[in-house]
Design a protein around this motif. Structure first.
Motif, PDB file in Angstrom:
ATOM      1  N   ASN A   1      26.467  35.700  61.737  1.00 50.73           N
ATOM      2  CA  ASN A   1      25.315  34.878  62.128  1.00 50.73           C
ATOM      3  C   ASN A   1      24.038  35.694  61.961  1.00 50.73           C
ATOM      4  O   ASN A   1      24.077  36.917  61.813  1.00 50.73           O
ATOM      5  CB  ASN A   1      25.488  34.378  63.573  1.00 50.73           C
ATOM      6  N   PRO A   2      22.864  35.035  61.986  1.00 49.82           N
ATOM      7  CA  PRO A   2      21.611  35.720  61.668  1.00 49.82           C
ATOM      8  C   PRO A   2      20.971  36.450  62.836  1.00 49.82           C
ATOM      9  O   PRO A   2      19.842  36.932  62.712  1.00 49.82           O
ATOM     10  CB  PRO A   2      20.717  34.577  61.190  1.00 49.82           C
ATOM     11  N   PHE A   3      21.664  36.518  64.001  1.00 53.49           N
ATOM     12  CA  PHE A   3      21.121  37.185  65.178  1.00 53.49           C
ATOM     13  C   PHE A   3      19.820  36.476  65.567  1.00 53.49           C
ATOM     14  O   PHE A   3      19.798  35.266  65.726  1.00 53.49           O
ATOM     15  CB  PHE A   3      20.930  38.673  64.900  1.00 53.49           C
ATOM     16  N   THR A   4      18.712  37.204  65.710  1.00 54.34           N
ATOM     17  CA  THR A   4      17.451  36.590  66.130  1.00 54.34           C
ATOM     18  C   THR A   4      16.530  36.304  64.952  1.00 54.34           C
ATOM     19  O   THR A   4      15.375  35.924  65.163  1.00 54.34           O
ATOM     20  CB  THR A   4      16.722  37.520  67.115  1.00 54.34           C
ATOM     21  N   PHE A   5      17.025  36.462  63.737  1.00 58.02           N
ATOM     22  CA  PHE A   5      16.158  36.384  62.565  1.00 58.02           C
ATOM     23  C   PHE A   5      16.191  34.998  61.917  1.00 58.02           C
ATOM     24  O   PHE A   5      17.060  34.178  62.218  1.00 58.02           O
ATOM     25  CB  PHE A   5      16.552  37.475  61.566  1.00 58.02           C
ATOM     26  N   THR A   6      15.238  34.747  61.034  1.00 57.70           N
ATOM     27  CA  THR A   6      15.110  33.439  60.399  1.00 57.70           C
ATOM     28  C   THR A   6      15.395  33.556  58.900  1.00 57.70           C
ATOM     29  O   THR A   6      15.253  34.633  58.301  1.00 57.70           O
ATOM     30  CB  THR A   6      13.696  32.859  60.596  1.00 57.70           C
ATOM     31  N   TYR A   7      15.783  32.423  58.313  1.00 57.10           N
ATOM     32  CA  TYR A   7      16.056  32.399  56.876  1.00 57.10           C
ATOM     33  C   TYR A   7      16.030  30.958  56.390  1.00 57.10           C
ATOM     34  O   TYR A   7      16.247  30.025  57.169  1.00 57.10           O
ATOM     35  CB  TYR A   7      17.423  33.022  56.564  1.00 57.10           C
ATOM     36  N   ASP A   8      15.752  30.781  55.117  1.00 59.71           N
ATOM     37  CA  ASP A   8      15.912  29.487  54.464  1.00 59.71           C
ATOM     38  C   ASP A   8      17.330  29.425  53.913  1.00 59.71           C
ATOM     39  O   ASP A   8      17.876  30.432  53.451  1.00 59.71           O
ATOM     40  CB  ASP A   8      14.909  29.327  53.322  1.00 59.71           C
ATOM     41  N   ASP A   9      17.914  28.235  53.957  1.00 61.67           N
ATOM     42  CA  ASP A   9      19.274  28.089  53.462  1.00 61.67           C
ATOM     43  C   ASP A   9      19.331  28.443  51.975  1.00 61.67           C
ATOM     44  O   ASP A   9      18.549  27.913  51.179  1.00 61.67           O
ATOM     45  CB  ASP A   9      19.738  26.646  53.674  1.00 61.67           C
ATOM     46  N   PRO A  10      20.241  29.356  51.584  1.00 58.90           N
ATOM     47  CA  PRO A  10      20.351  29.680  50.153  1.00 58.90           C
ATOM     48  C   PRO A  10      20.819  28.463  49.356  1.00 58.90           C
ATOM     49  O   PRO A  10      21.360  27.499  49.906  1.00 58.90           O
ATOM     50  CB  PRO A  10      21.408  30.795  50.117  1.00 58.90           C
ATOM     51  N   ASP A  11      20.606  28.523  48.036  1.00 60.85           N
ATOM     52  CA  ASP A  11      21.126  27.476  47.167  1.00 60.85           C
ATOM     53  C   ASP A  11      22.645  27.394  47.316  1.00 60.85           C
ATOM     54  O   ASP A  11      23.297  28.323  47.800  1.00 60.85           O
ATOM     55  CB  ASP A  11      20.758  27.755  45.712  1.00 60.85           C
ATOM     56  N   THR A  12      23.219  26.278  46.869  1.00 59.68           N
ATOM     57  CA  THR A  12      24.631  25.991  47.103  1.00 59.68           C
ATOM     58  C   THR A  12      25.599  26.941  46.401  1.00 59.68           C
ATOM     59  O   THR A  12      26.626  27.312  46.981  1.00 59.68           O
ATOM     60  CB  THR A  12      24.947  24.544  46.676  1.00 59.68           C
TER      61      THR A  12
ATOM     62  N   VAL B   1      29.452  26.854  51.349  1.00 65.99           N
ATOM     63  CA  VAL B   1      29.937  27.316  52.650  1.00 65.99           C
ATOM     64  C   VAL B   1      28.826  28.125  53.322  1.00 65.99           C
ATOM     65  O   VAL B   1      28.015  28.774  52.656  1.00 65.99           O
ATOM     66  CB  VAL B   1      31.217  28.159  52.480  1.00 65.99           C
ATOM     67  N   LYS B   2      28.789  28.078  54.650  1.00 67.14           N
ATOM     68  CA  LYS B   2      27.773  28.806  55.403  1.00 67.14           C
ATOM     69  C   LYS B   2      27.669  30.249  54.912  1.00 67.14           C
ATOM     70  O   LYS B   2      28.678  30.910  54.687  1.00 67.14           O
ATOM     71  CB  LYS B   2      28.125  28.786  56.893  1.00 67.14           C
ATOM     72  N   PRO B   3      26.454  30.784  54.756  1.00 63.22           N
ATOM     73  CA  PRO B   3      26.306  32.148  54.251  1.00 63.22           C
ATOM     74  C   PRO B   3      26.719  33.194  55.276  1.00 63.22           C
ATOM     75  O   PRO B   3      26.868  32.916  56.468  1.00 63.22           O
ATOM     76  CB  PRO B   3      24.801  32.249  53.957  1.00 63.22           C
ATOM     77  N   VAL B   4      26.890  34.425  54.793  1.00 63.68           N
ATOM     78  CA  VAL B   4      26.981  35.593  55.660  1.00 63.68           C
ATOM     79  C   VAL B   4      25.623  36.290  55.610  1.00 63.68           C
ATOM     80  O   VAL B   4      24.763  35.967  54.785  1.00 63.68           O
ATOM     81  CB  VAL B   4      28.109  36.550  55.238  1.00 63.68           C
ATOM     82  N   PHE B   5      25.445  37.291  56.479  1.00 69.57           N
ATOM     83  CA  PHE B   5      24.132  37.906  56.631  1.00 69.57           C
ATOM     84  C   PHE B   5      24.276  39.407  56.427  1.00 69.57           C
ATOM     85  O   PHE B   5      24.860  40.113  57.238  1.00 69.57           O
ATOM     86  CB  PHE B   5      23.551  37.532  57.995  1.00 69.57           C
TER      87      PHE B   5
ATOM     88  N   ALA C   1      31.712  41.294  45.784  1.00 66.97           N
ATOM     89  CA  ALA C   1      32.939  41.861  45.221  1.00 66.97           C
ATOM     90  C   ALA C   1      34.096  41.813  46.220  1.00 66.97           C
ATOM     91  O   ALA C   1      35.262  41.767  45.824  1.00 66.97           O
ATOM     92  CB  ALA C   1      32.696  43.305  44.784  1.00 66.97           C
ATOM     93  N   LEU C   2      33.756  41.778  47.513  1.00 69.53           N
ATOM     94  CA  LEU C   2      34.774  41.784  48.567  1.00 69.53           C
ATOM     95  C   LEU C   2      35.135  40.391  49.060  1.00 69.53           C
ATOM     96  O   LEU C   2      35.928  40.251  49.993  1.00 69.53           O
ATOM     97  CB  LEU C   2      34.279  42.626  49.753  1.00 69.53           C
ATOM     98  N   THR C   3      34.568  39.360  48.442  1.00 71.04           N
ATOM     99  CA  THR C   3      34.825  37.984  48.894  1.00 71.04           C
ATOM    100  C   THR C   3      35.314  37.106  47.745  1.00 71.04           C
ATOM    101  O   THR C   3      34.695  36.085  47.421  1.00 71.04           O
ATOM    102  CB  THR C   3      33.559  37.363  49.514  1.00 71.04           C
ATOM    103  N   PRO C   4      36.436  37.456  47.112  1.00 72.44           N
ATOM    104  CA  PRO C   4      36.913  36.644  45.988  1.00 72.44           C
ATOM    105  C   PRO C   4      37.498  35.304  46.404  1.00 72.44           C
ATOM    106  O   PRO C   4      37.590  34.396  45.581  1.00 72.44           O
ATOM    107  CB  PRO C   4      37.987  37.534  45.350  1.00 72.44           C
ATOM    108  N   ALA C   5      37.902  35.177  47.680  1.00 71.94           N
ATOM    109  CA  ALA C   5      38.615  33.956  48.074  1.00 71.94           C
ATOM    110  C   ALA C   5      38.150  33.365  49.397  1.00 71.94           C
ATOM    111  O   ALA C   5      38.423  32.199  49.666  1.00 71.94           O
ATOM    112  CB  ALA C   5      40.118  34.234  48.165  1.00 71.94           C
ATOM    113  N   TYR C   6      37.460  34.137  50.213  1.00 71.61           N
ATOM    114  CA  TYR C   6      37.081  33.676  51.548  1.00 71.61           C
ATOM    115  C   TYR C   6      35.610  33.975  51.813  1.00 71.61           C
ATOM    116  O   TYR C   6      34.987  34.762  51.100  1.00 71.61           O
ATOM    117  CB  TYR C   6      37.946  34.346  52.624  1.00 71.61           C
ATOM    118  N   ARG C   7      35.090  33.360  52.872  1.00 74.34           N
ATOM    119  CA  ARG C   7      33.687  33.585  53.239  1.00 74.34           C
ATOM    120  C   ARG C   7      33.427  35.028  53.644  1.00 74.34           C
ATOM    121  O   ARG C   7      32.411  35.618  53.264  1.00 74.34           O
ATOM    122  CB  ARG C   7      33.302  32.650  54.393  1.00 74.34           C
TER     123      ARG C   7
END
Length: 230
Positions: A144-155, A180-184, A202-208
């Motif tokens: 999750n983004p903790f206390t920070f803000t972000y715009d949703d990345p492209d799909t 799928v929801k991004p990681v931070f 490189a570490l996420t070939p199959a999962y979030r």
């Protein structure tokens, strides 16, 4: 499994912990690119708590960065070393995480933390703290983004957007799966932010979540269960 004692000089108050953060934060190196993604070894660290017993279990799982096969793993269990205080969570975990890393039979390479590096209210999350203490290249990949803000990345997978503290970029929201929801992702120590994102992909070939985090999460939970039976 290694049993961990709390160091005698470990901070016991919020003021002392913040003073330690201020001292160590000055040693963070952000000007190095870090190891090339997909090469060498990469290690995930994670912790699990039993608050009733005041126990924390840590796991370190080393993967071959090219194949994502497990090379080595180690666990450690100890007493929770600091009260729960937002922004000071590293002080609850560091002694046990260090013990798990020290118990590995091989160098860990890049260390991936389930948490934050620069993306921290005091710009010194677990990944930065761990990196400064060990000298290892580290990154943080949080859920999750903790206390920070972000715009949703492209799909599409690989899309990013800035993770912001006001106008300061402290990390990036990274889409690791289409739609799928991004990681931070944030740099910890001796790794650039673009390279931190490349490692995460490189570490996420199959999962979030990165394979490092998934393997370390499962192992520390297992270590905590086994600690109950001792």
């Amino acid at each position: 499994m290694t049993t961990v004692s709390i160091p005698e000089d470990w901070p016991t108050t919020e003021d002392r912990a913040r003073a330690v953060q201020d001292e160590l934060r000055a040693r963070v190196i952000l000007g190095e690119p870090g190891p090339p993604p997909g090469s060498g070894r990469v290690t995930g660290v994670d912790v699990a708590y039993d608050d009733e017993r005041d126990i924390v279990a840590a796991a370190a799982v080393v993967l071959d960065a090219s194949s994502l096969e497990v090379v080595a793993e180690a666990t450690a269990v100890g007493r929770v070393s600091f009260p729960y205080v937002p922004g000071l969570l590293a002080f609850r975990e560091i002694p046990t995480v260090l013990a798990a890393l020290d118990a590995l039979p091989c160098p860990p390479g890049l260390v991936v933390c389930d948490g934050y590096g620069l993306a921290h209210p005091r710009r010194f999350g677990l990944a930065s703290h761990l990196g400064v203490l060990t000298g290892l290249p580290t990154i943080g990949v949080a859920k999750n983004p903790f206390t920070f803000t972000y715009d949703d990345p492209d799909t599409p997978r690989g899309s990013t957007s800035a993770l912001l503290a006001g106008s300061e970029e402290v990390g990036r929201a990274l889409r690791t799966r289409d739609g799928v929801k991004p990681v931070f992702v944030s740099a910890g120590h001796r790794v650039s932010l673009p390279n931190a994102c490349a490692h995460t992909l490189a570490l996420t070939p199959a999962y979030r979540l990165p394979e490092t985090t998934r393997r370390a999460d499962a192992l520390c939970r297992k270590a905590l269960r086994e600690a109950y039976s001792v």
